[in-house]
Motif scaffolding. Sequence first.
Motif, PDB file in Angstrom:
ATOM      1  N   ALA A 139       0.924  -1.176  -0.113  1.00 58.00           N
ATOM      2  CA  ALA A 139       0.216   0.125  -0.503  1.00 58.00           C
ATOM      3  C   ALA A 139       0.761   1.260  -0.282  1.00 58.00           C
ATOM      4  O   ALA A 139       0.883   2.403  -0.487  1.00 58.00           O
ATOM      5  CB  ALA A 139      -0.877   0.264   0.965  1.00 58.00           C
ATOM      6  N   ARG A 140       2.415   1.086   0.549  1.00 60.50           N
ATOM      7  CA  ARG A 140       2.957   2.742   0.928  1.00 60.50           C
ATOM      8  C   ARG A 140       3.505   2.397  -0.659  1.00 60.50           C
ATOM      9  O   ARG A 140       4.611   2.990  -0.617  1.00 60.50           O
ATOM     10  CB  ARG A 140       3.482   2.577   2.167  1.00 60.50           C
ATOM     11  N   GLY A 141       3.716   1.349  -1.584  1.00 68.80           N
ATOM     12  CA  GLY A 141       4.609   1.846  -2.466  1.00 68.80           C
ATOM     13  C   GLY A 141       5.937   1.091  -2.308  1.00 68.80           C
ATOM     14  O   GLY A 141       6.946   1.569  -2.289  1.00 68.80           O
ATOM     15  N   ASP A 142       6.049   1.051  -0.724  1.00 67.52           N
ATOM     16  CA  ASP A 142       8.043   0.609  -0.701  1.00 67.52           C
ATOM     17  C   ASP A 142       8.881  -0.457  -2.129  1.00 67.52           C
ATOM     18  O   ASP A 142       8.133  -1.808  -2.567  1.00 67.52           O
ATOM     19  CB  ASP A 142       7.511  -1.469  -0.003  1.00 67.52           C
ATOM     20  N   ALA A 143       9.716  -0.469  -2.272  1.00 64.88           N
ATOM     21  CA  ALA A 143      10.701  -0.320  -3.328  1.00 64.88           C
ATOM     22  C   ALA A 143      10.687  -2.091  -3.541  1.00 64.88           C
ATOM     23  O   ALA A 143      10.896  -2.395  -4.356  1.00 64.88           O
ATOM     24  CB  ALA A 143      12.011   0.318  -3.508  1.00 64.88           C
ATOM     25  N   ARG A 144      11.405  -2.174  -2.118  1.00 71.35           N
ATOM     26  CA  ARG A 144      11.019  -3.961  -2.078  1.00 71.35           C
ATOM     27  C   ARG A 144      10.409  -5.012  -2.325  1.00 71.35           C
ATOM     28  O   ARG A 144      10.039  -5.912  -3.154  1.00 71.35           O
ATOM     29  CB  ARG A 144      11.285  -4.656  -0.787  1.00 71.35           C
ATOM     30  N   VAL A 145       8.800  -4.594  -2.445  1.00 69.84           N
ATOM     31  CA  VAL A 145       7.975  -5.179  -3.332  1.00 69.84           C
ATOM     32  C   VAL A 145       7.530  -4.373  -4.121  1.00 69.84           C
ATOM     33  O   VAL A 145       7.667  -5.493  -5.672  1.00 69.84           O
ATOM     34  CB  VAL A 145       6.567  -5.101  -2.523  1.00 69.84           C
ATOM     35  N   SER A 146       7.496  -3.228  -4.957  1.00 67.29           N
ATOM     36  CA  SER A 146       7.366  -3.093  -6.026  1.00 67.29           C
ATOM     37  C   SER A 146       8.332  -3.302  -7.332  1.00 67.29           C
ATOM     38  O   SER A 146       8.006  -3.504  -8.456  1.00 67.29           O
ATOM     39  CB  SER A 146       6.726  -1.564  -5.785  1.00 67.29           C
ATOM     40  N   GLU A 147       9.232  -3.495  -6.527  1.00 63.67           N
ATOM     41  CA  GLU A 147      10.180  -3.651  -7.562  1.00 63.67           C
ATOM     42  C   GLU A 147      10.676  -5.603  -7.637  1.00 63.67           C
ATOM     43  O   GLU A 147      11.392  -6.185  -8.657  1.00 63.67           O
ATOM     44  CB  GLU A 147      11.598  -3.291  -7.971  1.00 63.67           C
ATOM     45  N   ALA A 148      10.064  -6.259  -6.619  1.00 63.17           N
ATOM     46  CA  ALA A 148      10.027  -7.329  -6.563  1.00 63.17           C
ATOM     47  C   ALA A 148       9.466  -8.034  -7.742  1.00 63.17           C
ATOM     48  O   ALA A 148       8.450  -7.642  -8.778  1.00 63.17           O
ATOM     49  CB  ALA A 148       9.568  -8.469  -5.210  1.00 63.17           C
ATOM     50  N   THR A 149       9.762  -9.149  -8.061  1.00 65.28           N
ATOM     51  CA  THR A 149       9.838  -9.639  -9.831  1.00 65.28           C
ATOM     52  C   THR A 149       9.033 -11.315  -9.242  1.00 65.28           C
ATOM     53  O   THR A 149       7.630 -11.852  -9.948  1.00 65.28           O
ATOM     54  CB  THR A 149      10.705 -10.042 -10.420  1.00 65.28           C
ATOM     55  N   SER A 150       8.931 -11.763  -8.496  1.00 58.03           N
ATOM     56  CA  SER A 150       8.908 -12.725  -7.464  1.00 58.03           C
ATOM     57  C   SER A 150       8.282 -12.806  -5.615  1.00 58.03           C
ATOM     58  O   SER A 150       9.344 -12.202  -5.225  1.00 58.03           O
ATOM     59  CB  SER A 150       9.701 -13.951  -8.133  1.00 58.03           C
ATOM     60  N   VAL A 151       7.179 -13.855  -5.594  1.00 60.55           N
ATOM     61  CA  VAL A 151       6.910 -12.983  -3.863  1.00 60.55           C
ATOM     62  C   VAL A 151       5.838 -14.403  -4.487  1.00 60.55           C
ATOM     63  O   VAL A 151       5.218 -14.952  -4.547  1.00 60.55           O
ATOM     64  CB  VAL A 151       5.943 -12.288  -3.953  1.00 60.55           C
ATOM     65  N   ALA A 152       6.823 -15.112  -3.039  1.00 62.31           N
ATOM     66  CA  ALA A 152       6.656 -16.278  -2.311  1.00 62.31           C
ATOM     67  C   ALA A 152       5.328 -16.020  -1.038  1.00 62.31           C
ATOM     68  O   ALA A 152       5.494 -14.774  -0.106  1.00 62.31           O
ATOM     69  CB  ALA A 152       6.882 -17.069  -2.058  1.00 62.31           C
ATOM     70  N   MET A 153       4.210 -17.070  -0.458  1.00 60.48           N
ATOM     71  CA  MET A 153       3.484 -16.776   0.212  1.00 60.48           C
ATOM     72  C   MET A 153       3.923 -17.787   1.277  1.00 60.48           C
ATOM     73  O   MET A 153       3.592 -18.738   0.532  1.00 60.48           O
ATOM     74  CB  MET A 153       2.374 -16.296   0.623  1.00 60.48           C
ATOM     75  N   ILE A 154       3.316 -18.123   1.997  1.00 61.86           N
ATOM     76  CA  ILE A 154       3.576 -19.693   3.182  1.00 61.86           C
ATOM     77  C   ILE A 154       2.484 -19.358   4.171  1.00 61.86           C
ATOM     78  O   ILE A 154       2.112 -18.379   4.831  1.00 61.86           O
ATOM     79  CB  ILE A 154       4.536 -19.974   4.137  1.00 61.86           C
ATOM     80  N   GLN A 155       1.424 -20.450   4.220  1.00 61.11           N
ATOM     81  CA  GLN A 155       0.306 -20.053   4.923  1.00 61.11           C
ATOM     82  C   GLN A 155       0.591 -21.055   6.455  1.00 61.11           C
ATOM     83  O   GLN A 155       1.544 -21.890   6.066  1.00 61.11           O
ATOM     84  CB  GLN A 155      -0.727 -20.427   4.413  1.00 61.11           C
ATOM     85  N   CYS A 156      -0.482 -20.787   7.157  1.00 62.69           N
ATOM     86  CA  CYS A 156      -0.367 -20.958   8.563  1.00 62.69           C
ATOM     87  C   CYS A 156       1.379 -20.642   9.244  1.00 62.69           C
ATOM     88  O   CYS A 156       0.811 -22.381   9.812  1.00 62.69           O
ATOM     89  CB  CYS A 156      -0.547 -22.888   8.621  1.00 62.69           C
ATOM     90  N   VAL A 157       1.140 -19.956   9.203  1.00 60.11           N
ATOM     91  CA  VAL A 157       2.981 -19.471  10.330  1.00 60.11           C
ATOM     92  C   VAL A 157       1.912 -18.845  12.042  1.00 60.11           C
ATOM     93  O   VAL A 157       1.677 -18.003  11.892  1.00 60.11           O
ATOM     94  CB  VAL A 157       3.631 -18.783   9.721  1.00 60.11           C
ATOM     95  N   GLY A 158       2.289 -20.166  12.397  1.00 60.29           N
ATOM     96  CA  GLY A 158       1.781 -19.537  14.118  1.00 60.29           C
ATOM     97  C   GLY A 158       0.374 -20.260  14.255  1.00 60.29           C
ATOM     98  O   GLY A 158      -0.441 -19.542  14.926  1.00 60.29           O
ATOM     99  N   SER A 159      -0.398 -20.492  13.236  1.00 63.22           N
ATOM    100  CA  SER A 159      -1.314 -21.463  13.121  1.00 63.22           C
ATOM    101  C   SER A 159      -1.621 -23.085  12.695  1.00 63.22           C
ATOM    102  O   SER A 159      -0.704 -23.333  12.264  1.00 63.22           O
ATOM    103  CB  SER A 159      -2.393 -20.691  12.259  1.00 63.22           C
ATOM    104  N   ARG A 160      -2.625 -23.477  13.776  1.00 64.26           N
ATOM    105  CA  ARG A 160      -2.209 -24.845  13.358  1.00 64.26           C
ATOM    106  C   ARG A 160      -1.558 -25.593  13.347  1.00 64.26           C
ATOM    107  O   ARG A 160      -1.245 -26.669  12.571  1.00 64.26           O
ATOM    108  CB  ARG A 160      -3.360 -25.368  11.233  1.00 64.26           C
TER     109      ARG A 160
END
Lengths: 145, 1486
Positions: free
Chosen positions: B1207-1228
């Motif tokens: 949302a704030r346009g952080d360059a680390r994210v806006s310039e990334a070509t690849s983003v991974a997400m891992i679910q259930c961290v600290g849940s289940r």
Amino acid sequence: MSEWTPKIVAFCCYYCAYSAADLAGSMRLQYPPNIRVVELPCTGKVDVGVLLAALEAGADGVYVAGCLEGDCHFLKGNFRAKQRVAYAKRLLEEIGLEPERLEMYNLSGSMGPRFAEIAQEMTERITKLGPSPLNRQHRKGEVGP
Amino acid sequence: MSRAKETKANGSVLVVGAGIAGMQSALDLAESGYLVHLVTDEPSIGGKMAQLDKTFPTNDCAMCLMGPKMTDCQNHPNIDLYTMTTLAGVEGEAGNFKVKLRAQPRYVDVEECTACGECEAVCPVRARDEFNEGLGERRAIYKQFPQAVPNAYLIEKRGTPPCRQTCPAGCNAQGYAAMIGEGKFGDALEVIERRIPFPGICGRICHHPCESECNRGEIDEPLSIAALKRAAADYGWEEFVENHPPTPVPEGERREERVAVIGGGPAGLTAAFDLVRRGYRVTVYDALPAPGGLLIGGIPRYRLPREIVERETQYLLAHGIEFVGNTRVGEDISFEEIRSKHAAVVLAVGLPRGRSLPLPGAEAEGIVEGLAFLREAALGGRPPVGEKVLIIGGGNAAMDAARTALRLGAAEVHVACVEARHEMLAHEWEIEEALEEGVKLHPAWGPQEYIVEGEKVVGVRMQRCLSVFDAEGRFNPQYEPGSDRVFEADMVILCIGQASELGFLEGSGVETSRGLIAVDELTLATSEDGIFACGDITGRGASVVEAIAGGHEAAESVARYLEGRDLREGRAKEKGEKLPPPETTPRHPAGRHSVRMADPAERARDFREVSLGFDRETAVEEAKRCVHCGICSECLQCEQACEKNALRHQDAEREIELEVGSIILAPGYSLFDAELAGEYGYGLYRNVLTSIEFERLLSSSGPTKGEVVRPSDGAHPRRIAFIQCVGSRDVSCDAEYCSSICCMYSTKEAVIAKEHDPDIEPTIFYLDVRSYGKKFDLYVQSARENYGVRYVRSMISSVKEDPRTANLIIRYYTDGELREEEFDMVVLAVGVRPPTGAEDLARAAGIELNEYGFARTDPYDPTRTTREGVFVAGAFQRPQDIPDTVMNASAAAARASSLLAEVRGDMVREKSYPEERDVSGEEVRVGVFVCRCGINIASVVDVPAVVEYARGLPGVVHAEESVYTCSQDSLKKIRTRIQEHNLNRVVVASCTIRTHQPLFREALREAGLNQFLFEMANIRDQCSWVHRDYPDLATEKAKDLVKMAVSKVREHRPLHLSPVPVVQKALVIGGGVAGMTAALEVAEQGYEAFLVDRERELGGMLRRLRFPVEGQAPPELLESLLARVDANPRVHVYTEARIEDFSGHVGHFQTTISLPHGEGGPRKLVQLDHGVVIVATGAPEFRPDGHYLYGEDPRVLTGTELEEAVARGDARVSEATSVAMIQCVGSRDEERNYCSRTCCTQSVKNALELKRRRPDMDVFVFYRDMRTYGFNERLYREAREAGVLFIQFADEDRPRVEAREDGLYVAARDLLSGREVTVRADILALAAGAVAPEGTAELASALKVPVDENGFLLETHIKLGPMDFPSQGIFLCGSGHSPKFISEAIYQAQGAVARAAQFLSRDQLMVGGVVSVVDPDKCAACLTCVRACPYSVPFINDDGVAEIEAVQCQGCGICASECPAKAIQLQHYTDQQVREKVRGLFAEVI
């Protein structure tokens, strides 16, 4: 007295066992006419004293019927009842009265068939045991006029 | 709101739908000062939940949970119930709606019905039991389910069956067939006699148009309706006459008017019979010596035996009809004379003359007129016949004449007619029978000339007839020239039609037309006042049954005429559409039975009856073939069985208009029709069931009483497969969304099945296990581990039945391969659909639906529809489980209530009672009322004996019995007896306290007695109903139960409720979205709220969210909430506040908070007084330190941090070509063994946002189960379509992350393909779950409310009490309860306010009654009670003894039983009272 049939007092909680008895009624499930229901708000209200008082007064059998474990309307009253029934059974054993004359049952309000089944079970069990030694009416019958 | 202020709003609310949502809304509103109209289209309240056996995740019995709520709804003085009623329209606007309701008839008076079931026992019609999903049968009169509320029967009627609709006389063929099917011939005859006064006659000679319309004909062949009618008359006559002896109306009740009926045929006699039964004095004039007209003077005896006619006509006459025979009007008596002596005249003179054929030679000897010939024969004469007889004519009379001539000795009988064979007017069966007997038929021959020798006829010259009618349809036969042929005959009988003899009417003014009497179509009135006509003479009465129909109509007209009523009103009959055969009645397999006939060769010799009819057994079998098109057969057996006269067969649909201020729609949902998903074989394979069918199999009140059996063979299934997502998450089934509940209910069904039968091996085939709710994951784990439920992630390829075993073979794809497995039973987890009739409801209510057909609502005001003042509760909003339903049902109540806050209390009903009598000084005087309950009790228990016994019990001064003690007159009698006998205790021995105790207690109050001076003995449900076979023992038991009740009631003491003032303010703890919403809602209800938060700023977790799941962006919501809080004078905000002390009870709590006071200075203490508390403490995101390099590598973020960064346009994210997400961290995981509910959707939402901003970015989501439940499933689909890659890993095989220079490498084994996958990502986002905030335990301890093992606050009951704590007056909402979405937090907060409003809305609470009381003198302050109370109510007071606040006590009595010193007694159930009840049982009564 060959005609003897037991008299059994059932302490039923209003929320489950009493409802199950009603349901057994509206389903017209037939069971032996030996059971006399005493309704209580919760089986947690049953104390050892009243269990013994029932036997002392002459009941051939007594049982407590509450909600399924974990389903008590008052959270955990049926666990209290379970403990007290267990305790009272030990007392009966000590005074030489069959502990089988007393039992705890759990059932839900929609288990009309189970209510009838329990009545049947308990009647059969107490019939086998025979009249309670504390059953004065029966004793009188034995002695005769 | 603004509009509502212009005109005063209406303080009542309409709630449509009475499932758990509707009931919850209704109860919340009724408890907080509104009148509620609770409407359901079902016969009982309860909705879908009533059908459920158990509920997840507690395995509670659904009915047990709901039962008390159902009873509360029924008994609440401010809830009016409307069953079988739908919403038809809404006019007006918020605050002042005018609504129109449409109520379908029940045909049973709810107020009168005692649900004894006597009607059901006699009902002959069986139909599919919808409540049991068709797995069982019920009767046409039925109760929806055993615990139905209102506890009353109803009748299913579909309409008029075709047989009855077709019958000119409207005879109820379905009704008498039903009776015959039960072997009740006498009752069948009673049904027939209502419309057909000649059953044995019609049973023989009626042309039965009903049979051609009979729907059974669509299955095989029509029912033999006419023959059944005859069977009823054959076998039921004696019984019928005995039950309905022909008695004239008593002289005192007769009317003065005399009516003359001219003509004693079927039309005239029917009219006479109807009129004489209405009390008129009727005289029938007839030319024949006996009544019957053509029945005795036309129809041959071999078709209609004379004794049948005599029996039936005499029965009619015996009702008081005067019959004047041998009297020809116009000859023996003038019409004028008749007219002058009678107030009205019915002309039913028929067509007594045969037509002649004016051909050359017509005067010759041997040519006779058929009607005269038949009359002579029928009256018993033997008219001479020739050797060779020729009948001219092709109608029934011709057949009769031919067969009569045969029987009179003719050697040859020929019939010639102009009509071709297929055009002949005679009924086919008449022709067939004549042919069988040897009659020769010559169709299409027309007479041209009689051949006469001397004076005698010797033949007829005929010509071939080419056509009978001309183009205009007029009789105009055309002959083939030159086709002449002479038919030899020494006798010619003319049967070519009938004519009238109306000479007697000359000068009377009665108009005639073409030889018939001109009448009004509808009323059968002639041109002369007071003169009516029916039967043949009106041209409408060619058959007996039509004549009867005319007779009824003429009688009706005469009665109306003489009573001065409108002749026409309500008589126009519209013939509706033909009713198709019902799908819900079982079909008897037999084919049509034919009636036995006498041997043709034998029978043609004399006049004995040719048709032998059915024997009894065949009649019963044949009758059972009826498919009961109307469902209810209107046999009226129920009416006779009902002792309460509760039946209302004439009921019709009603319109009801109401004025209400607001409307809540809670119509629930429907289930996917599994037949539409053909691949599973539902409807085709017998052992494929739907989940709701399986639920009924599990239910102990279901069709198998809880035994799990296969429909195909009744065997116990061992291997049961549950197939998930049937009609959910499936665009091809028109349901893109997830149904939200199926994963859990299938798990529950698997577990319960296993509990019923440990041999069952359940397997669940699923895509994702969506156990996202509170305690749901634990439940699934327990199913796996403790019950051995097997979960197989798979795609189902097909289900096929092995026809030999009826087993099912499932082919499915899993782990990269196709497998096959055999099961004994398959259960389909059918999805949730919008409620049936959603579109009609939306139209009526004027609201919009969304693209899935559910109500369109506002995500941030989730119960609000598109029409102001109309709210929605429950699954009509979206598929949801019961806790969510309860929450938003309460929320809807809150919204409706705040709209009407200024008129709160306007419409509620307050009742006043006489001043209570002080009975303290009186000796005990018990009155005992023993109920017969019609025959429900009295047929088993000897009620008079019980009454007699009760009289002898100590303390009893009065005892009596009544038929229905609960009826209004009996209640009045109880009140009178209390006065008369100065009673101070009352015992009613009848049914159950659950439904009836409030009624009797009310009667006591109305009589000025304290309501607690009452006790009930249940001698019905616990006695007569369950000991039917032991009347003596049941009577003994009933006596015992009465004795016990009397023993206890003697000990009863008056209990009084006392008022406790309420501080009408709320404390809201926590200032996030839930807390702010709750505070604002309290304010809108008209009360003040203290909003307390420990942070510097309000907003909580909402401050960190950026992108919406739907609707407005979270920052906009935050801004608007803050502005509203700031602007609302009733909301007082305390930030940076700490709770220092908390005490008090519901109605008046005292909370001390501390606030910062200058730099570093001591904190300022503020005391807040309030009546309720709402806890809204929220749940922050888990900080996953140590998980997947979080905190070590700056490229690893949490899901929320990613959201913020994007949302704030952080360059680390806006310039990334690849983003991974891992679910259930600290849940289940082991540490936090619960699902955080929102993270799957958050990741999908973030992934979509990334893709939207940069479509070429690679986005990978590593997950376990993708839990985008409900409509959020759409985001999941969109993400996959946008190219987001989802990789599923196994629970025990978590992804591995490695940090390298060029990125983070995430590796995992993909479950579906079974292959190892490694991806490189510039950013790794961890879907970190939600955790209970620090300090929850301390807060809970201060408030004395429980927390669960994960630190979340624990409500009273997960299912039905999701906003309540065990402690009265304290409520909860928001993520502090369990993790949830913004919209869910909002409705839970609003709901919590609705729950709180039941206290806030009162200036005082009435407390006491059945509560525990401490005797301070006995108390040793041992703390046993403090520890034992599940609600933490007892405390040691300043005097050093235990104290129990009546206002908090729940009345369970646990403390009383635990108290070692017996210092505590539960009032109304004191030790003394309970022991007396028990001792009373064994006490001897002299």
